[in-house]
Design a protein around this motif. Structure first.
Motif, PDB file in Angstrom:
ATOM      1  N   UNK A   1       0.791  -1.222   0.000  1.00  0.00           N
ATOM      2  CA  UNK A   1       0.000   0.000   0.000  1.00  0.00           C
ATOM      3  C   UNK A   1       0.823   1.271   0.000  1.00  0.00           C
ATOM      4  N   UNK A   2       2.157   1.127  -0.077  1.00  0.00           N
ATOM      5  CA  UNK A   2       3.039   2.288  -0.083  1.00  0.00           C
ATOM      6  C   UNK A   2       3.944   2.254  -1.311  1.00  0.00           C
ATOM      7  N   UNK A   3       4.333   3.433  -1.780  1.00  0.00           N
ATOM      8  CA  UNK A   3       5.316   3.580  -2.846  1.00  0.00           C
ATOM      9  C   UNK A   3       6.385   4.552  -2.368  1.00  0.00           C
ATOM     10  N   UNK A   4       7.598   4.383  -2.870  1.00  0.00           N
ATOM     11  CA  UNK A   4       8.676   5.315  -2.530  1.00  0.00           C
ATOM     12  C   UNK A   4       9.366   5.770  -3.797  1.00  0.00           C
ATOM     13  N   UNK A   5       9.536   7.117  -3.932  1.00  0.00           N
ATOM     14  CA  UNK A   5      10.275   7.711  -5.044  1.00  0.00           C
ATOM     15  C   UNK A   5      11.305   8.681  -4.466  1.00  0.00           C
ATOM     16  N   UNK A   6      12.575   8.602  -4.858  1.00  0.00           N
ATOM     17  CA  UNK A   6      13.572   9.567  -4.378  1.00  0.00           C
ATOM     18  C   UNK A   6      13.198  10.989  -4.781  1.00  0.00           C
TER      19      UNK A   6
END
Length: 762
Positions: free
Chosen positions: A707-712
């Motif tokens: 349910x989470x996304x990570x983008x720098x």
């Protein structure tokens, strides 16, 4: 006035004599154009000199190797008390990024056809001042603003703030430290009575329990992670972060809470500590206020309720509380995961509350410790004249205004009796048509500001935008009406103040290219052209301003009157504030050398009038834009690589650093989420929020929760997605959480996304 290039030196010499009464010797005509002239005499023609790195707030010492007075290479300083012979990749490449071929080497002015054309300095200064004065005349004194930075020396920050507010009558000015440090500043002021990070880096080595909250330390501050690794106490290292970051993977315990539930977590831990009697009542009674009200408030944060809200089991909560209780020296450290939040001030204060109630402050290995972001965020906080009056004072306090006026020898009426608008409010003013002229110094707002398109749309309502920067290729410079070419780190002198309050020296070891000038000299020329140079006669050099800084600090918590001069800083390897005059015993040294590691509050005295720290608290609020059926994922952003820095304005110039970090946007997604959405590792995907869409490559990994996304944060498109919400007390933007959706792309869809976003992808 326009003069041919060969007459520029004479024209500026004449202007300086007429307006300022003295010739600034660095403004020399060189064979390559109008430059900074020779390297200072104090630098050795051949050999080495020491200076502070100009990237992050760690403030490492670098040894610069010189040939014929010019820097040819660098190595980490082995004796500097911050880094002890270590440097991160950015530090190793600090000189290389100065040599980029997209440096701004001349002023540029947008012509009638909309094109930026090179002009000389006299023309640029004339346009700058005439356009800003015309805006003031037509739209009033509140129609101008500036946005500064934590990337330039403290002396330049002071000059800018004094020139703009006292000399030019520009009320509104803020800095890009609003994006990284405003939360901690506000939290410390409210809790301790002054913006006062209490720690020294040696505390990393002396703790037996280290809490890292919202901090991927080994990536964002690798030298500080090295200090953790030097700890011989076999410490418990507890990382509070939704992601399994590189730091979390190395910790003894990873607390993978739900995003933005950390305020509830720390209230729940405080509840357990109080209920078990694991608090220092003697310290609380003697040195704090407001504990009784906090104790009542925390009764609602039972272990069961805290576990439900955070996703952390009751067993883990009890274990965390037990670890705090068992620790002899517990230190709490946070960075942007706390600061960049819609409730960041109260979150930082929930951490401060834990340190206070357990007596973990003022002793080695303890503290509620904010690690700063930019190299001179602390200098900006104390001396930029933006969020507070010079030296940590208050614009609303008549006695403070009078004190500053006497030190600067100016009319107190020149000092505003009201606070500036904050960064987000300046943009609000642009949108509303109230701010018509904007001056941006050494920051890239069109890239870094939250909800990126909003800044670019608001910019269209400005009459005049001036960008003062090293490079003419930034996203913000591309929108400017006037570009002023500035020197960078290594091409000028001054001081930075790092996270542990250490004042470090930077030196001029290279010439700025072409007609680029140190910001100090740009401000000096603007003062002359504006007609207020007489007000700044004593601002004759960066070191002269440092002496004024000392006077402004006298009697303040940040008192540095015990520092003699730049040579004193150089000899000592930097000096932590405070260091009042007479604080050091007499010795054979002249001046005496201060102790290199000093922390605050060792005597239990804080900076409020009653000498006590305050317990402050507030009920948690809902995330401004939580995931829903339409946008079911929570987007997290943060540091992506030890080789990248903010918007890559500098790090992107280094071939070495480009090789050490992914060049295109990627997004971390949990394997089960990827399976359900038929997304494969490395596949192009589209991430969409209510504000825009970004193309990226999928990085399928269990380091991220479902349910989470990570983008720098470093890529140019990321802030097209982020939600425009701010903390109500600090006005700091909340970059770390918003609602998005993600889908796989096929070749024809990739083309469509590129067209829809104007091709803005890496």
């Amino acid at each position: 006035m326009r003069v041919p290039h060969e007459g520029l030196g004479a024209a500026l010499r004449h202007m300086l004599r007429q307006r300022d009464g003295q010739l600034t010797r660095e403004l020399l005509l060189t064979p390559g154009g109008f430059g900074l002239g020779q390297v200072p005499e104090k630098s050795k023609p051949n050999g080495t000199t020491e200076m502070t790195c100009g990237y992050c707030s760690t403030g490492c010492g670098l040894t610069i190797h010189l040939r014929d007075g010019e820097a040819i290479s660098l190595t980490p300083s082995t004796e500097y008390p911050v880094n002890l012979g270590m440097a991160c990749p950015k530090g190793w490449e600090a000189l290389e990024v100065l040599r980029s071929n997209d440096r701004a080497t001349t002023p540029y002015l947008r012509d009638a056809s909309g094109q930026l054309q090179p002009v000389d300095w006299p023309a640029a200064l004339d346009v700058f001042c005439s356009r800003f004065k015309d805006i003031q005349k037509r739209h009033g004194p509140d129609s101008l603003a500036w946005i500064g930075t934590g990337q330039i020396p403290t002396e330049e920050l002071l000059f800018l703030g004094a020139l703009a507010k006292f000399g030019m009558g520009i009320l509104h000015g803020d800095g890009n430290t609003r994006q990284c440090m405003a939360t901690s500043v506000t939290a410390y002021k409210q809790s301790f009575g002054f913006d006062s990070p209490p720690f020294t880096y040696r505390d990393f080595e002396e703790s037996d329990v280290i809490f890292l909250i919202g901090s991927n330390l080994c990536i964002a501050h690798p030298i500080l992670w090295e200090r953790v690794l030097r700890n011989k106490n076999n410490p418990h290292i507890i990382v509070v972060d939704p992601r399994r970051t590189e730091t979390a993977a190395a910790a003894t315990q990873h607390v993978a809470l739900q995003p933005k539930s950390d305020l509830t977590l720390f209230y729940g831990l405080a509840n357990i500590l109080i209920s078990k009697g694991w608090i220092k009542r003697e310290f609380i009674d003697a040195h704090t206020s407001g504990f009784e009200a906090l104790e009542v408030f925390l009764r609602d944060f039972s272990p069961a309720m805290t576990a439900e809200k955070t996703g952390i089991s009751e067993e883990m909560l009890q274990r965390l509380a037990q670890t705090i209780h068992d620790g002899k020296r517990v230190s709490f450290w946070w960075t942007m995961g706390v600061n960049q939040s819609y409730e960041g001030v109260r979150l930082a204060q929930s951490i401060i509350n834990l340190a206070l109630m357990t007596g973990n402050i003022g002793r080695p290995g303890t503290g509620a410790n904010s690690i700063t972001g930019q190299c001179n965020a602390m200098g900006s906080r104390l001396f930029s004249n933006t969020t507070g009056l010079l030296g940590g004072r208050d614009f609303l306090n008549a006695a403070h205004r009078q004190a500053v006026a006497e030190i600067l020898k100016i009319d107190p009426a020149c000092i505003p009796a009201q606070n500036s608008l904050a960064y987000d409010q300046i943009i609000d003013g642009m949108e509303a048509g109230k701010i018509k002229g904007l001056w941006i110094i050494a920051t890239n707002s069109a890239h870094s500001w939250i909800h990126q398109q909003r800044f670019s749309e608001a910019r269209k309502k400005l009459d005049f935008l001036v960008v003062q920067d090293m490079y003419f290729t930034t996203e913000t410079a591309a929108q400017a009406d006037l570009i002023l070419p500035a020197a960078g780190w290594g091409e000028k002198e001054g001081t930075f103040i790092n996270s542990e309050r250490r004042i470090g020296l930077i030196k001029k070891v290279a010439r700025a290219p072409g007609q680029a000038l140190a910001d100090f000299y740009i401000f000096k020329l603007i003062a002359a052209q504006w007609g207020c140079a007489e007000m700044f006669q004593e601002f004759s050099s960066p070191e002269a301003i440092f002496q004024i800084m000392k006077k402004l600090s006298a009697g303040q918590p940040c008192d540095i009157t015990g520092i003699a001069d730049y040579a004193h800083l150089d000899a000592c390897g930097g000096i932590q504030w405070p260091l009042p005059a007479g604080a050091l015993p007499r010795s054979d040294d002249d001046p005496p050398t201060p102790i290199q590691e000093r922390r605050l509050f060792e005597d239990g005295r804080f900076f409020h009038a009653d000498g006590r720290a305050k317990f402050l608290f507030e009920a948690p609020r809902q995330m401004p834009e939580p995931p829903d059926a339409q946008y079911p994922f929570c987007l997290l952003t943060g540091r992506g690589s030890v080789a990248q820095w903010h918007t890559q304005t500098r790090t992107g110039k280094s071939a070495v650093l480009r090789k050490l970090a992914p060049q295109s946007v990627y997004v971390e997604i949990h394997p089960l989420d990827a399976f359900e959405l038929k997304i494969q590792h490395g596949q192009p995907v589209c991430i969409e929020s209510r504000r825009g869409s970004v193309e990226a490559s999928a990085y399928v990994s269990a380091t991220i929760q479902r349910g989470q996304l990570f983008v720098p944060m470093h890529y140019a498109t990321v802030n097209q997605l982020t939600h425009c919400s701010v903390d109500p007390y600090s006005r700091q933007p909340s970059y770390k959480a918003c609602a998005v959706r993600i889908r796989a792309l096929h070749s024809e869809q990739i083309h469509f996304v590129q067209e829809a976003t104007g091709g803005q992808h890496d």
